[in-house]
Design a protein around this motif. Structure first.
Motif, PDB file in Angstrom:
ATOM      1  N   ALA A 186       0.847  -1.205   0.000  1.00  0.00           N
ATOM      2  CA  ALA A 186       0.000   0.000   0.000  1.00  0.00           C
ATOM      3  C   ALA A 186       0.874   1.242   0.000  1.00  0.00           C
ATOM      4  O   ALA A 186       1.970   1.263   0.574  1.00  0.00           O
ATOM      5  CB  ALA A 186      -0.922  -0.001   1.210  1.00  0.00           C
ATOM      6  N   ALA A 187       0.385   2.268  -0.666  1.00  0.00           N
ATOM      7  CA  ALA A 187       1.027   3.584  -0.661  1.00  0.00           C
ATOM      8  C   ALA A 187      -0.036   4.613  -0.313  1.00  0.00           C
ATOM      9  O   ALA A 187      -1.158   4.561  -0.839  1.00  0.00           O
ATOM     10  CB  ALA A 187       1.650   3.872  -2.023  1.00  0.00           C
ATOM     11  N   THR A 188       0.301   5.541   0.566  1.00  0.00           N
ATOM     12  CA  THR A 188      -0.690   6.538   1.016  1.00  0.00           C
ATOM     13  C   THR A 188      -0.149   7.946   0.796  1.00  0.00           C
ATOM     14  O   THR A 188       1.055   8.181   0.865  1.00  0.00           O
ATOM     15  CB  THR A 188      -1.050   6.327   2.493  1.00  0.00           C
ATOM     16  N   ARG A 189      -1.061   8.850   0.522  1.00  0.00           N
ATOM     17  CA  ARG A 189      -0.701  10.251   0.351  1.00  0.00           C
ATOM     18  C   ARG A 189      -1.922  11.085   0.673  1.00  0.00           C
ATOM     19  O   ARG A 189      -3.040  10.568   0.729  1.00  0.00           O
ATOM     20  CB  ARG A 189      -0.225  10.525  -1.077  1.00  0.00           C
ATOM     21  N   GLU A 190      -1.711  12.383   0.858  1.00  0.00           N
ATOM     22  CA  GLU A 190      -2.833  13.314   1.045  1.00  0.00           C
ATOM     23  C   GLU A 190      -2.827  14.314  -0.104  1.00  0.00           C
ATOM     24  O   GLU A 190      -1.766  14.743  -0.553  1.00  0.00           O
ATOM     25  CB  GLU A 190      -2.729  14.040   2.389  1.00  0.00           C
ATOM     26  N   GLN A 191      -4.016  14.671  -0.558  1.00  0.00           N
ATOM     27  CA  GLN A 191      -4.107  15.633  -1.651  1.00  0.00           C
ATOM     28  C   GLN A 191      -5.452  16.332  -1.595  1.00  0.00           C
ATOM     29  O   GLN A 191      -6.407  15.847  -0.972  1.00  0.00           O
ATOM     30  CB  GLN A 191      -3.924  14.932  -3.006  1.00  0.00           C
ATOM     31  N   ASP A 245     -17.507  25.375  -5.889  1.00  0.00           N
ATOM     32  CA  ASP A 245     -16.431  24.402  -6.015  1.00  0.00           C
ATOM     33  C   ASP A 245     -15.345  24.728  -5.010  1.00  0.00           C
ATOM     34  O   ASP A 245     -14.804  25.843  -5.003  1.00  0.00           O
ATOM     35  CB  ASP A 245     -15.841  24.442  -7.434  1.00  0.00           C
ATOM     36  N   ILE A 246     -15.059  23.758  -4.179  1.00  0.00           N
ATOM     37  CA  ILE A 246     -14.013  23.957  -3.177  1.00  0.00           C
ATOM     38  C   ILE A 246     -13.078  22.754  -3.209  1.00  0.00           C
ATOM     39  O   ILE A 246     -13.393  21.698  -3.760  1.00  0.00           O
ATOM     40  CB  ILE A 246     -14.603  24.123  -1.771  1.00  0.00           C
ATOM     41  N   GLN A 247     -11.913  22.904  -2.601  1.00  0.00           N
ATOM     42  CA  GLN A 247     -10.934  21.828  -2.491  1.00  0.00           C
ATOM     43  C   GLN A 247     -10.984  21.266  -1.074  1.00  0.00           C
ATOM     44  O   GLN A 247     -10.988  22.026  -0.090  1.00  0.00           O
ATOM     45  CB  GLN A 247      -9.521  22.353  -2.787  1.00  0.00           C
ATOM     46  N   VAL A 248     -11.044  19.947  -1.015  1.00  0.00           N
ATOM     47  CA  VAL A 248     -11.110  19.274   0.285  1.00  0.00           C
ATOM     48  C   VAL A 248      -9.893  18.361   0.421  1.00  0.00           C
ATOM     49  O   VAL A 248      -9.556  17.611  -0.498  1.00  0.00           O
ATOM     50  CB  VAL A 248     -12.400  18.434   0.426  1.00  0.00           C
ATOM     51  N   ARG A 249      -9.262  18.425   1.588  1.00  0.00           N
ATOM     52  CA  ARG A 249      -8.086  17.594   1.844  1.00  0.00           C
ATOM     53  C   ARG A 249      -8.528  16.152   2.110  1.00  0.00           C
ATOM     54  O   ARG A 249      -9.366  15.897   2.970  1.00  0.00           O
ATOM     55  CB  ARG A 249      -7.318  18.134   3.045  1.00  0.00           C
ATOM     56  N   GLN A 250      -7.986  15.200   1.363  1.00  0.00           N
ATOM     57  CA  GLN A 250      -8.367  13.796   1.522  1.00  0.00           C
ATOM     58  C   GLN A 250      -7.117  12.902   1.585  1.00  0.00           C
ATOM     59  O   GLN A 250      -6.052  13.259   1.061  1.00  0.00           O
ATOM     60  CB  GLN A 250      -9.236  13.340   0.350  1.00  0.00           C
ATOM     61  N   ARG A 251      -7.292  11.756   2.203  1.00  0.00           N
ATOM     62  CA  ARG A 251      -6.236  10.736   2.156  1.00  0.00           C
ATOM     63  C   ARG A 251      -6.537   9.794   0.994  1.00  0.00           C
ATOM     64  O   ARG A 251      -7.669   9.329   0.838  1.00  0.00           O
ATOM     65  CB  ARG A 251      -6.180   9.940   3.448  1.00  0.00           C
ATOM     66  N   PRO A 295     -11.465  10.665   4.417  1.00  0.00           N
ATOM     67  CA  PRO A 295     -10.932  11.683   5.336  1.00  0.00           C
ATOM     68  C   PRO A 295      -9.561  11.297   5.869  1.00  0.00           C
ATOM     69  O   PRO A 295      -9.292  10.119   6.130  1.00  0.00           O
ATOM     70  CB  PRO A 295     -11.969  11.718   6.458  1.00  0.00           C
ATOM     71  N   PRO A 296      -8.676  12.285   6.085  1.00  0.00           N
ATOM     72  CA  PRO A 296      -7.320  11.981   6.562  1.00  0.00           C
ATOM     73  C   PRO A 296      -7.294  11.350   7.945  1.00  0.00           C
ATOM     74  O   PRO A 296      -6.362  10.606   8.272  1.00  0.00           O
ATOM     75  CB  PRO A 296      -6.630  13.347   6.565  1.00  0.00           C
ATOM     76  N   ILE A 350     -10.089   1.569   6.993  1.00  0.00           N
ATOM     77  CA  ILE A 350      -9.575   1.521   5.622  1.00  0.00           C
ATOM     78  C   ILE A 350      -9.325   0.070   5.209  1.00  0.00           C
ATOM     79  O   ILE A 350      -9.644  -0.343   4.095  1.00  0.00           O
ATOM     80  CB  ILE A 350      -8.280   2.350   5.508  1.00  0.00           C
ATOM     81  N   ARG A 351      -8.756  -0.726   6.127  1.00  0.00           N
ATOM     82  CA  ARG A 351      -8.494  -2.139   5.820  1.00  0.00           C
ATOM     83  C   ARG A 351      -9.787  -2.899   5.585  1.00  0.00           C
ATOM     84  O   ARG A 351      -9.850  -3.772   4.721  1.00  0.00           O
ATOM     85  CB  ARG A 351      -7.692  -2.776   6.955  1.00  0.00           C
ATOM     86  N   ARG A 352     -10.831  -2.574   6.341  1.00  0.00           N
ATOM     87  CA  ARG A 352     -12.128  -3.225   6.116  1.00  0.00           C
ATOM     88  C   ARG A 352     -12.674  -2.879   4.746  1.00  0.00           C
ATOM     89  O   ARG A 352     -13.274  -3.721   4.058  1.00  0.00           O
ATOM     90  CB  ARG A 352     -13.125  -2.831   7.208  1.00  0.00           C
ATOM     91  N   SER A 353     -12.482  -1.636   4.328  1.00  0.00           N
ATOM     92  CA  SER A 353     -12.945  -1.226   3.000  1.00  0.00           C
ATOM     93  C   SER A 353     -12.209  -2.010   1.915  1.00  0.00           C
ATOM     94  O   SER A 353     -12.812  -2.471   0.938  1.00  0.00           O
ATOM     95  CB  SER A 353     -12.715   0.277   2.810  1.00  0.00           C
TER      96      SER A 353
END
Length: 404
Positions: A64-69, A79-85, A128-129, A136-139
């Motif tokens: 797995a590789a994770t990042r936020e954007q 239109d807005i920008q939302v921080r997500q993992r 969400p971060p 997340i693992r269950r998903s």
């Protein structure tokens, strides 16, 4: 970017189209090579070309590789920008990757999502971060379970398809060989005269009397021409005599307890020659050296039975090497008669069978596999297409005061 999997078309149409290729794959073989190659080898090569390996997810290799954007979201008409993992799971798999494109006959209306990159399936989760890792693992597990359900349905169809490929290939191979031989006005087999003795009734063996006529088989390369070998029916008749004699010996252990290898062999020869005779009405089964039981055509062995007392696993390896030195024609028939004088018969038989399968000339098992008889297909040294049928017959003959 994740896409819908199993959405490029129906798997049924793809498999049906592949199945229609079987006649073309069989027909493209050179005629002489085709006639000279054993049917099972041709079918194996057809399967290698057309059979499909269904994909299987390798869960132990998941990374797995994770990042936020910032990702776009629309809230209150703006239109807005939302921080997500964003977590990308890389799932390796075996099998044909193209299967992920095709819909099985049984499916749900919401196919799973993912992206196939070479031998890997990429699954992307966005949320969400601050969401706990366990969620997340269950998903991910839910996504994998859904993909596995679709793959299971694909596998059902693929397994059925692979069986049909083998079935159709067998029919096409037989049909083409029959047609080629008819065109050349030759037969696949031609024998030499060995027949059942008229007085064979003096030795009671529960098999039907029949004429003993070897057949001819093909060289591995070049123009097709027949070569002598023993017909399957007559091979079985000889083995039936040997099995009957074995049963009698095993039921009379005191009679043969003092026999050595050569004496046991000679008793088997008496029984065989009481049933069969050769081209000059003489004895067709002959002894050579200490242990061989032979049928010869010219200067070649057509049937050979090798008699050996078990002295450990090396007995099998040495005997097979000896047999292969004698048998140089494809589809020649042989028998390995193993005399078990001491030890556990079941354990010895298991070890012997294992050694046959470990031999470099072993190709596959034959049709019989019991403690009374095992069949194997070997190939001649240096020539995979020249096959040797080997029957392994264990004799349980307890030893008392025996001097070999």
């Amino acid at each position: 970017m994740s896409n819908s999997l199993f959405s490029a078309g129906g798997l049924r149409e793809v498999l049906d189209s592949q199945l229609r290729l079987v006649p073309d794959v069989v027909a493209k073989w050179d005629e002489d090579l085709f006639l000279a190659t054993p049917d099972p080898d041709i079918v194996d090569l057809v399967m290698r070309e057309l059979a499909i390996e269904p994909p299987v997810l390798q869960r132990d290799g998941i990374t797995a590789a994770t990042r936020e954007q910032d990702v776009p979201a629309r809230e209150f008409g703006e239109d807005i920008q939302v921080r997500q993992r964003v977590v990308t799971f890389v799932v390796p798999f075996s099998g044909l990757k193209d299967i992920f494109n095709f819909r099985p006959d049984r499916f749900t209306h919401s196919p799973p999502r993912g992206e196939v990159r070479g031998p890997e399936l990429w699954i992307t989760w966005t949320g969400p971060p601050n969401l706990p890792g366990e969620q997340i693992r269950r998903s991910l597990e839910n996504s994998l379970m859904e993909i596995d359900r679709w793959l299971d349905q694909c596998k059902v169809q693929i397994d059925a398809y692979n069986e049909l490929v083998a079935e159709h290939a067998c029919k096409e191979v037989r049909a083409r060989k029959t047609a080629l031989l008819a065109t050349r006005e030759i037969e696949a087999s031609l024998g030499f005269p060995i027949r059942r003795r008229q007085d064979a009734g003096t030795y009671a063996v529960p098999i039907v009397r029949k004429q003993f006529v070897p057949v001819r088989v093909t060289p591995a390369a070049g123009t097709y021409r027949p070569e002598p070998a023993l017909d399957d029916d007559h091979y079985e008749a000889a083995l039936a005599v040997l099995k009957s004699q074995r049963n009698q010996m095993e039921r009379s252990p005191t009679t043969i307890a003092h026999f050595g290898e050569e004496q046991i062999r000679d008793n088997l020869l008496i029984g065989l020659n009481a049933q069969f005779e050769g081209r000059a009405a003489g004895e067709v089964f002959n002894g050579k050296g200490k242990t061989d039981i032979l049928v010869r055509e010219g200067d070649k062995h057509v049937f050979i039975g090798e008699c050996k007392i078990w002295k450990g696993p090396k007995t099998i390896t040495d005997t097979l090497n000896q047999l292969l030195g004698y048998l140089v024609w494809r589809d020649t028939k042989a028998a390995l008669l193993l005399f078990i004088r001491t030890g556990s018969p079941s354990e010895i038989i298991e070890k012997a069978v294992t050694k046959v399968r470990e031999h470099p000339n072993y190709k596959r098992d034959g049709r019989n596999a019991t403690e009374e008889r095992y069949d194997f297909i070997l190939h001649a040294t240096g020539d995979l297409s020249r096959e040797i049928k080997l029957a392994f017959l264990p004799f349980v003959l307890p030893k008392t005061d025996l001097r070999d």
